[in-house]
Structures are given as structure tokens and as C-alpha cells.
Motif scaffolding. Structure first.
Motif, PDB file in Angstrom:
ATOM      1  N   TYR A   1       0.808  -1.213   0.000  1.00  0.00           N
ATOM      2  CA  TYR A   1       0.000   0.000   0.000  1.00  0.00           C
ATOM      3  C   TYR A   1       0.848   1.272   0.000  1.00  0.00           C
ATOM      4  O   TYR A   1       0.321   2.357   0.142  1.00  0.00           O
ATOM      5  CB  TYR A   1      -0.955  -0.012   1.197  1.00  0.00           C
ATOM      6  CG  TYR A   1      -1.817  -1.251   1.199  1.00  0.00           C
ATOM      7  CD1 TYR A   1      -2.812  -1.422   0.247  1.00  0.00           C
ATOM      8  CD2 TYR A   1      -1.600  -2.268   2.118  1.00  0.00           C
ATOM      9  CE1 TYR A   1      -3.587  -2.565   0.220  1.00  0.00           C
ATOM     10  CE2 TYR A   1      -2.372  -3.416   2.100  1.00  0.00           C
ATOM     11  CZ  TYR A   1      -3.366  -3.562   1.150  1.00  0.00           C
ATOM     12  OH  TYR A   1      -4.130  -4.693   1.124  1.00  0.00           O
TER      13      TYR A   1
ATOM     14  N   HIS B   1       4.600   1.669  -4.515  1.00  0.00           N
ATOM     15  CA  HIS B   1       3.978   0.493  -5.114  1.00  0.00           C
ATOM     16  C   HIS B   1       2.763   0.906  -5.938  1.00  0.00           C
ATOM     17  O   HIS B   1       2.541   0.396  -7.043  1.00  0.00           O
ATOM     18  CB  HIS B   1       3.589  -0.531  -4.040  1.00  0.00           C
ATOM     19  CG  HIS B   1       3.064  -1.799  -4.617  1.00  0.00           C
ATOM     20  ND1 HIS B   1       1.733  -2.106  -4.663  1.00  0.00           N
ATOM     21  CD2 HIS B   1       3.708  -2.838  -5.218  1.00  0.00           C
ATOM     22  CE1 HIS B   1       1.566  -3.275  -5.254  1.00  0.00           C
ATOM     23  NE2 HIS B   1       2.752  -3.741  -5.596  1.00  0.00           N
ATOM     24  N   LYS B   2       1.997   1.840  -5.432  1.00  0.00           N
ATOM     25  CA  LYS B   2       0.831   2.334  -6.174  1.00  0.00           C
ATOM     26  C   LYS B   2       1.270   2.930  -7.514  1.00  0.00           C
ATOM     27  O   LYS B   2       0.655   2.674  -8.549  1.00  0.00           O
ATOM     28  CB  LYS B   2       0.070   3.370  -5.350  1.00  0.00           C
ATOM     29  CG  LYS B   2      -1.176   3.862  -6.020  1.00  0.00           C
ATOM     30  CD  LYS B   2      -1.928   4.846  -5.151  1.00  0.00           C
ATOM     31  CE  LYS B   2      -3.152   5.360  -5.908  1.00  0.00           C
ATOM     32  NZ  LYS B   2      -3.878   6.362  -5.173  1.00  0.00           N
TER      33      LYS B   2
ATOM     34  N   VAL C   1       2.277   0.072 -10.003  1.00  0.00           N
ATOM     35  CA  VAL C   1       1.175  -0.653 -10.629  1.00  0.00           C
ATOM     36  C   VAL C   1       0.426   0.230 -11.630  1.00  0.00           C
ATOM     37  O   VAL C   1      -0.034  -0.262 -12.667  1.00  0.00           O
ATOM     38  CB  VAL C   1       0.213  -1.305  -9.609  1.00  0.00           C
ATOM     39  CG1 VAL C   1       0.932  -2.359  -8.786  1.00  0.00           C
ATOM     40  CG2 VAL C   1      -0.454  -0.310  -8.714  1.00  0.00           C
TER      41      VAL C   1
ATOM     42  N   GLY D   1      -2.798  -4.065  -7.385  1.00  0.00           N
ATOM     43  CA  GLY D   1      -1.990  -3.818  -6.202  1.00  0.00           C
ATOM     44  C   GLY D   1      -2.036  -4.920  -5.169  1.00  0.00           C
ATOM     45  O   GLY D   1      -1.510  -4.784  -4.072  1.00  0.00           O
TER      46      GLY D   1
END
Length: 74
Positions: free
Chosen positions: A6, A10-11, A14, A48
Motif C-alpha cells: 500500500y 507500489h501504487k 502498478v 496492487g
């Protein structure tokens, strides 16, 4: 460093993976076939729910014809 799926990094990753796939003219099924994976594998990454490592990212970059820098938040 936050290892959570989260994290903002990472967001961003993706989001860039999905953008690269679309720009390559591939739907999830076609991308999965090129990777030797299932459509649900692509879906989980793009939503995600699943993390990827650098080796997997290099493979995505090659298939989507993008430089690795495209996927890294600046």
C-alpha cells in the motif's frame, strides 16, 4: 522503508504497469500469454494485490517495450 503493498511507490508502479500495457496495445490476457502467466496474475499485480520483484519488472519492461525508469517514481 515501508514494505507494504500500500505504499505510494507500489501504487505508482502498478499504475505505470497498467499504463505501459495499454500503450503496448495489450489486454491482460495477451500480456499474460506473453509472460507465460494467467490473466488473474496480471490483474492481481495491476490492482496492487501482488508485489513483483526486479526480475519480474525487467520482463514486464521488455514485453511492454519500456525502460525500467518508466516504472520508478521520480
Amino acid at each position: 522503508m515501508d514494505k507494504s503493498i500500500y505504499s505510494k511507490e507500489h501504487k505508482y508502479l502498478v499504475e505505470q504497469l497498467k499504463k505501459a500495457r495499454v500503450e503496448a496495445g495489450l489486454d491482460q490476457e495477451k500480456a499474460a500469454k506473453l509472460l507465460g502467466k494467467t490473466q488473474s496474475y496480471i490483474s492481481k499485480i495491476e490492482s496492487g494485490q501482488r508485489r513483483i520483484d526486479i526480475i519480474q519488472l525487467k520482463i514486464f519492461a521488455k514485453i511492454y517495450k519500456k525502460n525500467l525508469n518508466f516504472f520508478i517514481e521520480k
